[in-house]
Motif scaffolding. Sequence first.
Motif, short mmCIF file in Angstrom:
data_model
loop_
_atom_site.label_atom_id
_atom_site.label_comp_id
_atom_site.label_asym_id
_atom_site.label_seq_id
_atom_site.Cartn_x
_atom_site.Cartn_y
_atom_site.Cartn_z
N HIS A 1 15.89 6.46 4.71
CA HIS A 1 16.35 6.90 3.37
C HIS A 1 16.11 8.37 3.06
CE1 HIS A 1 17.23 2.78 2.17
NE2 HIS A 1 16.10 2.43 2.78
N ILE A 2 15.20 9.01 3.74
CA ILE A 2 14.92 10.42 3.47
C ILE A 2 15.40 11.23 4.66
CG2 ILE A 2 13.18 12.12 2.85
CD1 ILE A 2 13.49 9.87 0.80
N THR A 3 16.55 11.84 4.50
CA THR A 3 17.14 12.61 5.61
C THR A 3 16.53 13.99 5.72
OG1 THR A 3 18.93 13.29 4.14
CG2 THR A 3 19.32 11.37 5.52
N ASN A 4 16.25 14.61 4.57
CA ASN A 4 15.64 15.95 4.59
C ASN A 4 14.14 15.79 4.49
OD1 ASN A 4 18.16 17.29 4.59
ND2 ASN A 4 18.35 16.95 2.39
N TYR B 1 0.82 -1.21 0.00
CA TYR B 1 0.00 0.00 0.00
C TYR B 1 0.86 1.27 0.00
CZ TYR B 1 -4.07 -2.89 0.88
OH TYR B 1 -5.08 -3.82 0.75
N TYR B 2 2.17 1.08 0.07
CA TYR B 2 3.08 2.23 0.12
C TYR B 2 4.34 1.92 -0.69
CZ TYR B 2 0.20 3.31 4.20
OH TYR B 2 -0.86 3.56 5.04
N PHE B 3 4.95 2.98 -1.25
CA PHE B 3 6.27 2.83 -1.84
C PHE B 3 7.05 4.12 -1.64
CE2 PHE B 3 3.58 4.20 -5.44
CZ PHE B 3 4.31 5.28 -5.93
N LEU B 4 8.35 3.98 -1.70
CA LEU B 4 9.25 5.10 -1.43
C LEU B 4 10.44 5.01 -2.37
CD1 LEU B 4 10.09 7.42 0.61
CD2 LEU B 4 11.35 5.65 1.82
N ASN C 1 7.00 4.44 7.20
CA ASN C 1 7.67 5.50 7.97
C ASN C 1 9.06 5.07 8.41
OD1 ASN C 1 5.61 7.36 7.72
ND2 ASN C 1 4.55 6.67 9.57
N GLN C 2 9.23 3.81 8.72
CA GLN C 2 10.55 3.30 9.08
C GLN C 2 11.52 3.43 7.91
OE1 GLN C 2 9.82 -0.71 10.39
NE2 GLN C 2 9.00 -0.09 12.39
#
Length: 378
Positions: free
Chosen positions: A373-376, A347-350, A367-368
């Motif tokens: 992977h997303i610092t900013n 249901y999610y992708f990043l 969210n984990q």
Amino acid sequence: MASDDKGTKKEVIRQKMLEQHHEARVVRKIVSIISILMLLLIVVIGGGGYLYIQSALKPVDSTSKNQKTIEIPLGSSVTGIGQKLEANGIIKNAKVFKYYVKLKNEGGFMAGDYQLSPSMDVAEIVSRLKTGKVLAKASFKIAIPEGKQLSEIAAIMAKSTNQKEEDVFTKLNDKEFIKTLMAKYPDILTDEVLHSTVKYPLEGYLFPATYPFYKPNPSVEEVVTAMLDKTRNVLSNYAEKSKEKNLSVHQLLTMASLVEEEATEKADRKTIASVFYNRMKKGMPLQTDPTVLYAQGKHKDRVLYEDLEVDSPYNTYKNTGLPPGPIASAGKDSIEAALEPQATDYYYFLATAEGNVIFTKTLEEHNQEKAKHITNKK
């Protein structure tokens, strides 16, 4: 008395014989008439069929000066080629084309992009397909990359044809012009493109490809016609699958555009499509950033939280389901992904900075991965 009775009987018998003879003549006459009528019917049907076939083998319009680019993919069947030629107005009847090819024992048609005209008869078309006589040397080409939006396509068209970008973009959105295209392409351009919530009617409908042109500075209409011909040709390959999934052309191109805009080179488009379909089934908003940027008319590397508040039917953070229309021109891979998504429970992708795409099943998992992977953060 006995003599009189015998005479009467003979007369009765004679009358019956005469009646039977008369009836027989009538029957023979009726049979003859029916036979003649049946023979005439066979001649008429046969002659009509012959004339119909002869007509179907002749040019659709011998005076036509129009030419269309017809793509013959590798491995195309004679039936498929005939249907494509008929759909594009190059031949009159796909079945007659098929039987002509089989009767003449033709074959070995070569893949490629052919410049064909309604002024050509079937024999000439078959000859071109056999010899691989494709396009003449193009005066120039217009290359439209996958994922381009209408404003970007207008800029490419303007630069290639020595026209003003503003003029081209205005023409592409002119309602009267759109209506003429709808009349010409009723199978792909429906009333959905003119819905009040659709930002640009032709968004997503101009197929990303390289288009050859044989005279300098073609009109906007000539360029758009070549692009819509390509769109029609591509979508004709997916007509059955679209029907199975109960997707209109507009819905298919809309979903495909979302996949196109979210995909990276390393991404599995079919898995991305599965996420969108899974969310729609659960009534969850798609929450895809490219729709927010499209609503704003911006190109940014990162969507901020404040961007998510934009008031637009294209904002898939605020609205459920598909946006009103495509947000870019999708390529074949994204169209196929929209039609044949992977079966998943994601249901999610990043997307990571390296171009990898991480799929997760729950918001907690998402969210984990986001924290990793997303610092900013937005």
